[in-house]
Design a protein around this motif. Structure first.
Motif, PDB file in Angstrom:
ATOM      1  N   ARG A 206      -2.521  -0.134  -7.224  1.00 10.73           N
ATOM      2  CA  ARG A 206      -1.081   0.060  -7.395  1.00 10.73           C
ATOM      3  C   ARG A 206      -0.481   0.059  -5.991  1.00 10.73           C
ATOM      4  N   SER A 207       0.257  -0.978  -5.667  1.00  9.93           N
ATOM      5  CA  SER A 207       0.644  -1.207  -4.270  1.00  9.93           C
ATOM      6  C   SER A 207       1.479  -0.075  -3.688  1.00  9.93           C
ATOM      7  N   GLU A 208       2.347   0.520  -4.497  1.00  3.72           N
ATOM      8  CA  GLU A 208       3.222   1.572  -3.977  1.00  3.72           C
ATOM      9  C   GLU A 208       2.425   2.725  -3.387  1.00  3.72           C
ATOM     10  N   ARG A 209       1.353   3.124  -4.077  1.00  6.46           N
ATOM     11  CA  ARG A 209       0.486   4.185  -3.557  1.00  6.46           C
ATOM     12  C   ARG A 209      -0.422   3.672  -2.458  1.00  6.46           C
ATOM     13  N   TYR A 210      -0.979   2.511  -2.677  1.00 10.91           N
ATOM     14  CA  TYR A 210      -1.962   1.933  -1.753  1.00 10.91           C
ATOM     15  C   TYR A 210      -1.371   1.748  -0.361  1.00 10.91           C
ATOM     16  N   PHE A 211      -0.148   1.208  -0.279  1.00  9.62           N
ATOM     17  CA  PHE A 211       0.459   0.909   1.021  1.00  9.62           C
ATOM     18  C   PHE A 211       0.728   2.166   1.843  1.00  9.62           C
ATOM     19  N   LYS A 212       0.936   3.305   1.172  1.00 10.53           N
ATOM     20  CA  LYS A 212       1.243   4.529   1.908  1.00 10.53           C
ATOM     21  C   LYS A 212       0.065   4.982   2.769  1.00 10.53           C
ATOM     22  N   ASN A 213      -1.130   4.522   2.440  1.00 14.41           N
ATOM     23  CA  ASN A 213      -2.316   4.941   3.184  1.00 14.41           C
ATOM     24  C   ASN A 213      -2.826   3.861   4.135  1.00 14.41           C
TER      25      ASN A 213
END
Length: 367
Positions: A206-213
């Motif tokens: 899920r890109s929204e969560r993934y990108f935050k890290n």
């Protein structure tokens, strides 16, 4: 036609044939192992498009009769994919243009793949980004593949559809390559023949969560996706293409490493200038480690721009032709632009720096 013009055109022809024979070996490898061809095709497409687009442009000038016999379809797609090799340098708007493309790609995937589950609590499990790693190294994502393919957004779960789209594009690429190289002697296999495909792993995110890290929390999703494209490009060269030990591939592999590093370094320089004040100290440390390295300075030296242009556009600059020779290693191009090097030594430095920058981007991505 003067001897100087003859030499310039012959060098261009030989550089074109080297790249297209590399392409021919790769495409043959795809045909031999179609079940494993999709992800390598994602990774190679922009480079294949670069070779086709630039060779055709050059042949129109140096051999118009031959060029008139050559044709390829999907001209606009090939041109767009070719320009994606340049990363931030490939858009007249610089990083803003590339970020705009990734904004569209990300939004299209989220709209299509999120909030579709009938049971609302389960929506947290939905994904809109696929990634592929080879031997643990990120080599492509659905977003990066869409950017490098030059076609509309590639869906996370539509691998069969992707395969059909790729097949149509690969067919026109293969036809063009065969037209140019059909009479040339075969010279071995590509990196496809030595890949261990059991080590190519996929995962949905899920890109929204993934990108935050990834990389730095201060970066927008579009910037994070762009950095992933830099990371994928260098990892592909470092863990897949580098497995090709065919001597006939050495010049083209050097070219791919050099121009990819050139545009990654240029793009990171632009990123730091525009967004450096918002980045954390760890991110700035990674950027400084990459951009301040002596090998980066060598590749980005202003005197070397003509070298990069020759690698991409094939025809040597008129001002250096008198110093070149068909019998010299890489025709003497390295010594003209980088007097402290020859082809073997610069090739080694570029290879090592590809590994170095790829590794630093991998480490930065982990935070």
């Amino acid at each position: 036609m003067s001897a100087r013009v003859n030499l310039k055109h012959e060098i261009a022809n030989r550089l074109i044939e080297s790249d297209l024979m590399f392409s021919r070996r790769f495409l043959e490898g795809m045909l031999a192992d179609q079940g494993n061809a999709v992800i390598p095709a994602f990774c190679m497409n922009n480079y294949l498009s670069l070779f086709i687009y630039e060779s055709h442009r050059t042949l129109k000038v140096i051999d118009p009769q031959r060029a008139a016999l050559l044709a390829y379809n999907y001209e606009s797609v090939v041109e767009k994919a070719r320009h994606s090799v340049k990363l931030f340098d490939g858009s007249k708007a610089g990083h803003v243009g590339v970020l705009g493309e990734f904004t569209g790609i990300i939004a299209a995937n989220r709209e299509r793949y999120l909030n579709n589950t009938w049971f609302p609590p389960a929506r947290v499990l939905e994904t809109d980004l696929g990634e592929w790693r080879y031997r643990g190294r990120l080599v492509s994502t659905t977003q990066v593949a869409s950017f490098f393919m030059g076609i509309p957004t590639i869906a996370v779960s539509d691998v069969p559809v992707i395969g059909q789209e790729l097949s149509a594009i690969a067919e026109t690429q293969a036809r063009y390559v065969d037209q140019v190289t059909g009479s040339l002697p075969w010279r071995g296999s590509s990196f496809m023949a030595v890949m261990s495909f059991s080590e190519l792993k996929s995962r949905d995110r899920r890109s929204e969560r993934y990108f935050k890290n990834l990389f730095d929390a201060a970066l927008s999703d579009e910037l994070t996706a762009s950095l992933s494209a830099f990371q994928c490009s260098l990892n592909f060269l470092d863990v897949m293409v580098a497995a090709d030990q065919n001597a006939a591939s050495a010049e083209t592999i050097f070219k791919l490493r050099f121009i990819t590093l050139y545009h990654v370094l240029s793009s990171l320089t632009e990123l730091k200038a525009e967004y450096g004040s918002n980045l954390g100290s760890a991110s700035l440390g990674f950027l400084d480690a990459i951009l301040s390295h002596q090998a980066s300075a060598t590749i980005m030296h202003p005197d070397g721009r003509g070298f990069r242009n020759t690698l991409v556009h094939y025809t040597p600059e008129e001002r250096v032709v008198a110093q070149l020779s068909l019998s010299a290693s890489y025709y003497g191009l390295v010594e003209v632009y980088y007097p402290a090097y020859d082809f073997p030594t610069l090739s080694q430095e570029v290879s090592e720096h590809t590994t170095r920058v790829a590794t630093l981007l991998d480490e930065w991505a982990k935070g």
